[in-house]
Design an enzyme around this catalytic site. Structure first.
Site, mmCIF file in Angstrom:
data_model
loop_
_atom_site.group_PDB
_atom_site.id
_atom_site.type_symbol
_atom_site.label_atom_id
_atom_site.label_comp_id
_atom_site.label_asym_id
_atom_site.label_seq_id
_atom_site.Cartn_x
_atom_site.Cartn_y
_atom_site.Cartn_z
ATOM 1 N N ASP A 199 0.831 -1.201 0.000
ATOM 2 C CA ASP A 199 0.000 0.000 0.000
ATOM 3 C C ASP A 199 0.871 1.259 0.000
ATOM 4 O OD1 ASP A 199 -2.320 1.460 0.040
ATOM 5 O OD2 ASP A 199 -3.040 0.697 1.958
ATOM 6 N N ASP A 254 -8.924 3.595 -3.046
ATOM 7 C CA ASP A 254 -10.028 3.866 -2.121
ATOM 8 C C ASP A 254 -11.218 4.480 -2.847
ATOM 9 O OD1 ASP A 254 -8.199 2.996 -0.317
ATOM 10 O OD2 ASP A 254 -7.791 4.959 0.569
ATOM 11 N N GLU A 280 2.698 6.989 -2.607
ATOM 12 C CA GLU A 280 2.395 8.112 -3.500
ATOM 13 C C GLU A 280 2.852 9.461 -2.942
ATOM 14 O OE1 GLU A 280 -0.749 4.909 -3.592
ATOM 15 O OE2 GLU A 280 -0.218 6.385 -2.053
#
Length: 749
Positions: A415, A481, A418
């Site tokens: 995960d 998400d 970014e």
């Protein structure tokens, strides 16, 4: 980035230089260098105080032409850069005549006019693809002295542009402004987790801008007839990829930037997660697993999300001793049930983690200019970032993961990656602007490489969120998400189709949506979409995603489509092999499979799963859905109904149904097993042949577990009867079933 004020003027505070003409050309054996001053040279005095552009044309591989535009060439080497699989041995032809210079690689040529204004054309077999004209290249200087280089490649009438990474807005990018800059922005904004500075044109070519830094695209939005891309600095490089079909473009693009790795068959089964902020212990998770088994819901992977670790300790990569006092025993018990185990990780180290002080002391964390560790409180208190440009830091991080692999963990959800700061200093001296997007590549490569070393080629798999160009080498990626709404379902699909058009072979998403708790109807509509994606995961944020939490019908719907997907493993593994070998994605935008059908150009609520299955997820409470059928007959795999295209069809579907249509003439191999993804896909297979024509022959490849071919079966329709024979490999038991509106036959061997 917009520089113009309308078509004629620049915005206030900007100046621009353009190449005015070709002054001279230097021809090498494999490249052309063009010298183009910023004004026409009419006398010797015009050469004084005169800027000049140096434009170099070369070919890194067959059918690909690279362009490097430079003003000043004295800058430091740009790091990091994309690692490209170049081929110095393929033929390149260079010709310089009186009126034009030409470089040819395979079917692709670039033609530079030597007289008159700047004029560069790209052609495939003599057919024009795009061009850089008199007003296309520009060196912009702003009021602060910053420089930007832009190129504008022509857009033809009716030409449509796709790709640019996993973007959740309109699937066709014409008219959009797209900044290639990784961000954690969810699926409901213009931001994207996976920015790829590559676009695919409906005219049968592609373009990669060769920079992991911020690339700004104006797709017909700065000049309506051009696709502009720009970068900060004195140099701009890009590659043009020949077709002629979009699939051919992706084959060339992924050959240069890296093909998707082969994924294990077990990864295509159903994944069940603890979800994010829910409460869970071994008792909870074992209850979920038992509940799936009791309801005959085949499960392949169990995923532990963030709170497998203690709060405020992410990532120390240590099990929470209260919730999971016996991790080795627990993992073993899950393995005894035939499950694989996935763990959530990220590349950030919270200040409270035991790894923080260790990483700080060893110099493995990203630093500020003054030498201190870069930290902030967004996400985790006092968190720092692992510096993967330091080989020792990478080995250190991997050693912590190795302990989990040794415990029996099979894969990791990589995960984040970014929000990488630019006010930092990297160990290897990388440019922070370029490292912002490229960080995801180093992060995913480090984890994927560890798994491949331990599990072997074809057995490594991630569930990754961030990426840039080349990230397709480290599958699988999921959509990030999203809300638990039909609108989010649609935007997630748009993101997946854009990512597929950017060279990514596999893609997944959170069934039911991530944020909130979906209405039972939304969950049940999302289930078929999730199970008819390359990879399928039940995951949410604050609520569980076990189907009985919604209603009993959700259990039935999940069972039906999980078993359907598992029975389709022979077909899906063939599609996965094509992604790995050729770079053609498993989930395909309709335009990729039907580039000559104008009706396919804007379709973003349906897709092809592999070459022959059309899937249109239902995104409404009442079950209404419209689907576009390209030319030919299409047969519902679920009901046997035959429809004819081209044209639109409107249908209403119950929760356990959706448009899932088989292309005319296709053979769909249906496996004999529907309770697990790993089995002998050739043994007892049913070959369903849909609407073949008289005299038609079809070859069916049946995959084996090692990524090869177990058998090849030839089918021929003669006088309404099917003749079949195994022409390669071994397949002792198979059945042929003919689905046709004009004839019927069945053969068992």
């Amino acid at each position: 980035m917009k520089f113009s004020d309308g078509y004629w003027q620049l915005r206030a505070g900007l100046t621009r230089l353009r190449p005015a003409e070709v002054e001279s050309v230097a021809a090498g054996e494999r490249e052309l260098t063009v010298y183009a001053p910023a004004k026409r040279i009419e006398r010797r005095g015009d050469t004084l105080n005169q800027p000049m552009f140096t434009v170099t044309f070369s070919s890194p591989s067959r059918g690909v032409i690279g362009v490097r535009i430079a003003h000043h060439l004295g800058g430091l080497p740009a790091r990091p850069s994309y690692r490209l699989n170049t081929d110095d041995g393929h033929p390149v032809k260079v010709d310089v005549g009186a009126a034009e210079a030409r470089l040819t690689s395979g079917e692709l040529s670039v033609v530079i006019a030597l007289d008159g204004p700047w004029d560069v054309r790209f052609e495939q077999d003599g057919k024009p693809l795009t061009s850089s004209g008199e007003r296309s290249i520009g060196l912009i200087t702003d009021a602060d002295g910053k420089h930007y280089l832009h190129e504008q490649l022509a857009l033809g009438v009716g030409e449509t542009i796709y790709g640019l990474g996993e973007r959740f807005g309109a699937f066709v990018k014409n008219g959009q402004v797209v900044d290639s800059w990784n961000a954690d922005g969810g699926t409901s904004s213009e931001q994207a987790y996976k920015n790829v500075p590559f676009y695919l044109s409906s005219k049968g070519y592609g373009v990669l801008v060769d920079s992991p830094a911020r690339v700004s695209f104006e797709v017909g939005s700065e000049v309506t007839s051009r696709n502009q891309f720009s970068v900060e600095g004195q140099e701009l490089g890009y590659y043009v990829f020949a077709g002629p079909t979009p699939k051919d473009v992706l084959r060339r693009y992924t050959a240069l930037t890296g093909r998707p790795a082969r994924v294990p068959a077990w990864s295509m089964g159903l994944w069940l997660s603890t979800s994010f902020t829910t409460d869970y212990t071994e008792e909870t998770t074992s209850g979920f697993v038992a509940g799936m088994a009791e309801r005959d819901l085949p499960l392949s992977v169990f995923h532990f999300d963030c709170f497998w670790m203690r709060q405020f300790h992410w990532c120390d990569l240590l099990w929470d001793p209260v919730a999971f006092p016996d991790p080795a025993g627990m993992v073993g018990r899950l393995k005894d049930r035939g499950l694989r185990v996935s763990l959530w990780i990220n590349p950030y180290i919270a200040q409270r983690s035991v790894l923080f002080e260790e990483g700080r002391r060893l110099g493995y964390l990203v630093k500020r200019v003054d030498g201190s560790v870069w930290q902030w409180d967004l996400w985790q208190a006092g968190m720092a970032i692992v510096d993967f440009t330091n080989p020792d830091a990478t080995a250190w991080y991997r050693s912590k993961l190795q302990a989990l692999v040794d415990l029996g963990v099979d894969c990791f959800k990589t995960d984040f990656g970014e929000r990488i700061p630019t006010d930092v200093v990297w160990y290897d001296g990388s440019d922070p602007e370029r490292m912002h997007n490229y960080y995801a590549q180093l992060y995913n490569a480090a984890v994927f490489g560890l798994l491949e070393e331990n599990r072997g080629e074809g057995e490594a798999v991630l569930f990754a969120r961030s990426a840039t160009a080349g990230g397709q080498q480290f599958p699988v990626h999921w959509g990030g998400d999203c809300e638990s709404t039909f609108e989010a379902m649609a935007e997630s699909l748009r993101g997946g189709l854009s990512l597929a058009a950017s060279g990514f072979g596999y893609w997944s998403h959170d069934i039911g949506g991530f944020e909130g708790t979906p209405d039972p109807a939304i969950f049940k509509r999302w289930v078929p979409f999730g199970l008819l994606s390359s990879h399928s995961r039940l995951h949410g944020s604050s609520s569980y995603r076990v189907p009985w939490a919604f209603d009993e019908e959700a259990v039935d719907v999940l069972r039906k489509f999980t078993k359907l997907k598992l029975s389709l493993m022979p077909y899906l593994m063939n599609a996965a092999a094509e992604a790995h070998q050729d770079g053609v994605p498993m989930m395909r935008p309709m335009v990729l499979e039907f580039p000559d059908d104008p009706g396919a150009a804007y379709l973003d609520r349906q897709y092809m799963l592999g070459p022959d299955l059309l899937v249109a997820p239902v995104m409404s409470f009442d079950g209404d859905v419209s689907v576009y059928l390209p030319r030919g007959r299409w047969t519902s795999l679920l009901t046997g109904e035959v429809l004819a295209g081209p044209g639109w069809v409107r249908q209403t579907h119950a929760f356990d149904s959706l448009p899932m249509l088989v292309r005319e003439g296709a053979v769909i191999p249906i496996g004999a097993v529907d309770d697990r993804p790993e089995y002998d896909w050739a043994d007892g297979v049913e070959l369903h042949w849909f609407e073949p024509g008289e005299g038609q022959t079809a070859l069916v490849e049946l995959p084996d577990a090692d990524g090869g071919v177990a058998a090849v079966i030839e089918l021929t329709l003669h006088d309404g009867q099917v003749e079949s024979r195994v022409i390669a490999g071994v397949c002792e038991r198979y059945t042929v079933k003919l689905s046709s509106t004009t004839s019927a036959a069945e053969k068992t061997t």
